[in-house]
Design an enzyme around this catalytic site. Sequence first.
Site, mmCIF file in Angstrom:
data_model
loop_
_atom_site.group_PDB
_atom_site.id
_atom_site.type_symbol
_atom_site.label_atom_id
_atom_site.label_comp_id
_atom_site.label_asym_id
_atom_site.label_seq_id
_atom_site.Cartn_x
_atom_site.Cartn_y
_atom_site.Cartn_z
ATOM 1 N N LYS A 2 -78.906 -74.786 30.963
ATOM 2 C CA LYS A 2 -79.639 -73.678 31.777
ATOM 3 C C LYS A 2 -81.034 -74.376 31.610
ATOM 4 C CE LYS A 2 -80.736 -68.836 31.991
ATOM 5 N NZ LYS A 2 -80.535 -67.440 31.386
ATOM 6 N N SER A 30 -78.489 -64.077 34.167
ATOM 7 C CA SER A 30 -79.130 -65.036 34.939
ATOM 8 C C SER A 30 -78.681 -66.264 34.604
ATOM 9 C CB SER A 30 -80.549 -64.965 34.378
ATOM 10 O OG SER A 30 -80.954 -65.187 33.183
ATOM 11 N N SER A 47 -77.875 -62.016 29.797
ATOM 12 C CA SER A 47 -77.622 -63.103 30.719
ATOM 13 C C SER A 47 -76.616 -64.417 30.196
ATOM 14 C CB SER A 47 -78.851 -64.002 30.848
ATOM 15 O OG SER A 47 -79.653 -63.153 31.736
HETATM 16 N N1 GLN Z 1 -80.419 -58.837 33.840
HETATM 17 C C1 GLN Z 1 -81.578 -58.731 32.834
HETATM 18 C C2 GLN Z 1 -82.877 -58.996 33.271
HETATM 19 O O1 GLN Z 1 -82.881 -59.009 34.286
HETATM 20 C C3 GLN Z 1 -81.278 -59.625 31.658
HETATM 21 C C4 GLN Z 1 -81.579 -60.802 31.828
HETATM 22 C C5 GLN Z 1 -81.568 -61.939 30.784
HETATM 23 O O2 GLN Z 1 -80.648 -61.523 29.743
HETATM 24 N N2 GLN Z 1 -82.142 -63.072 30.523
HETATM 25 O O3 GLN Z 1 -83.801 -58.756 32.740
#
Ligand code: GLN
Length: 513
Positions: free
Chosen positions: A79, A154, A178
């Site tokens: 990532k 994400s 994410s």
């Molecule tokens: N979807 C959640 C957010 O927008 C979690 C994102 C993540 O785990 N990085 O914060």
Amino acid sequence: MSILELTATELAGQVQSGSLDPESALDAYFGEIQKSESHLKAFLLLMRESAYAQARSLRAKRAEGRTLGRLAGVPMAVKDNLLIEGFPVTCGSRILQGYRSSYTATVVERLIREDAIVIGKTNLDEFAMGSSTENSAFQITRNPWDLERVPGGSSGGSAAAVAGSMALAALGSDTGGSIRQPAGLCGLVGFKPTYGFVSRYGLVAFASRLDQGGPLARTAADAALVFGVIAGHDPKDSTSLVSSNEMNAHGLELPKDLNNVVVGVPKEFADASGVDPEVTQALEKTLEVFRSRGARVRSVTLPHVKFALAAYYVLAPSEASANLARFDGVRYGNRASERESARAADADSGEGELIGLYKRSRTEGFGREVQRRILIGTFALSQGYYEAYYGKAQRARGLIVQDFEKAFGECQILLAPTAPTPAFKVGEKTDDPVAMYLSDVFTIPVNIAGIPAVSFPCGFSRAGLPIGAQLMGPKGSDRRLLALAQFFEEATEKAFIRRPSMGKAKKATEARE
Ligand code: GLN
């Protein structure tokens, strides 16, 4: 068997024994990238040259009679919020444009030390804020199961890369879901370790108290293999736990049956609204599998988990607002032009050009969602409001931690869906941030509590989209959770470990166009 069908364990074994040349493995994966990446848009950077150089050095290492590492030759995607020295890191943001990493993240260093081959950096929601990868400043990644749908987020680029057979395994980061949610939406295994088990050194911080790196892979055994490599104490991360060293082990101990296992089903999750009936059905079937192998199932309660999402959207933006203060147009990446900076300074009398530079650079560099989080976080932390928001969210966190501790007194593991629905359509939730936030109702409590959880494929919708289930356990139960996910895979004869037919997906989109 084609190279693409090998698991990471098998591929590494063949490279170690010399029956597979690491360059051939790369050829197979770069061949898939050639075919599918223009449709999927999973990568922000391909590292072809360094990957082949590493393959050649692996071959030489073997020729010298040296033993190869546990991930020998495994083509992996990383990532793009993890640093690799000399390569750009964007975090999916324009603010880092032009920046190159000056050091390598511990997790990536550990992959390389075990002879994995990093083939590229994957797309993500800007600074990992989002659930669909649509918040990337650069491109929209597609779900290999249906190109009109999101891969989740994400870590959507990492998920699409593995599901689309463009990488054998990948690293993601999980602050509120994410890793698990995109794994669920793409039919993969995604693992969020106990907080402190995996070093955050070199992972660009979103919400430091919640962030944790982890693997996305096709099978639980592969996820465990990668986890075993990246886990373990790191003196460079002050929150890294010393006890995590024992997680750095080989293989999983699979139980023979589940006779001594009590699976808890949180009442609050079972009663949650907005859950797709197909997800509920797949979960019931999953429970049935556990039950048929001897597990006892009981309902448990997590009374404060209903506050988890609200607490998260105070805690995470607050930490993000502090962490993102360093992107000021001076130290990293994007810097606004002098003219723009002067204009921004003029607009607010009394402020100098330096403030103008900060403002303009940040306005240009950060996307809408990141700006929204910085505003919320700055507000929540401001004097006079601190107690009402951050203080209260901290107390909610304490209560949620206790809820889980109590539940784990009555059962060893908890089962819940990973996400309320299968993959949704691109654009479906982009105008409604709260609807997007709700994709993580089942994953966020785990980060709040600092416990581990694994998402694994447990079914398919009638439309052929993967559905994920999530097993949560107390701190330190990481390997046990992965072993139980593997147990489920074997009990169901790997019925849910499938690959999307990219040809079909492509034709379907072409027909629509
Ligand atoms: N979807 C959640 C957010 O927008 C979690 C994102 C993540 O785990 N990085 O914060």
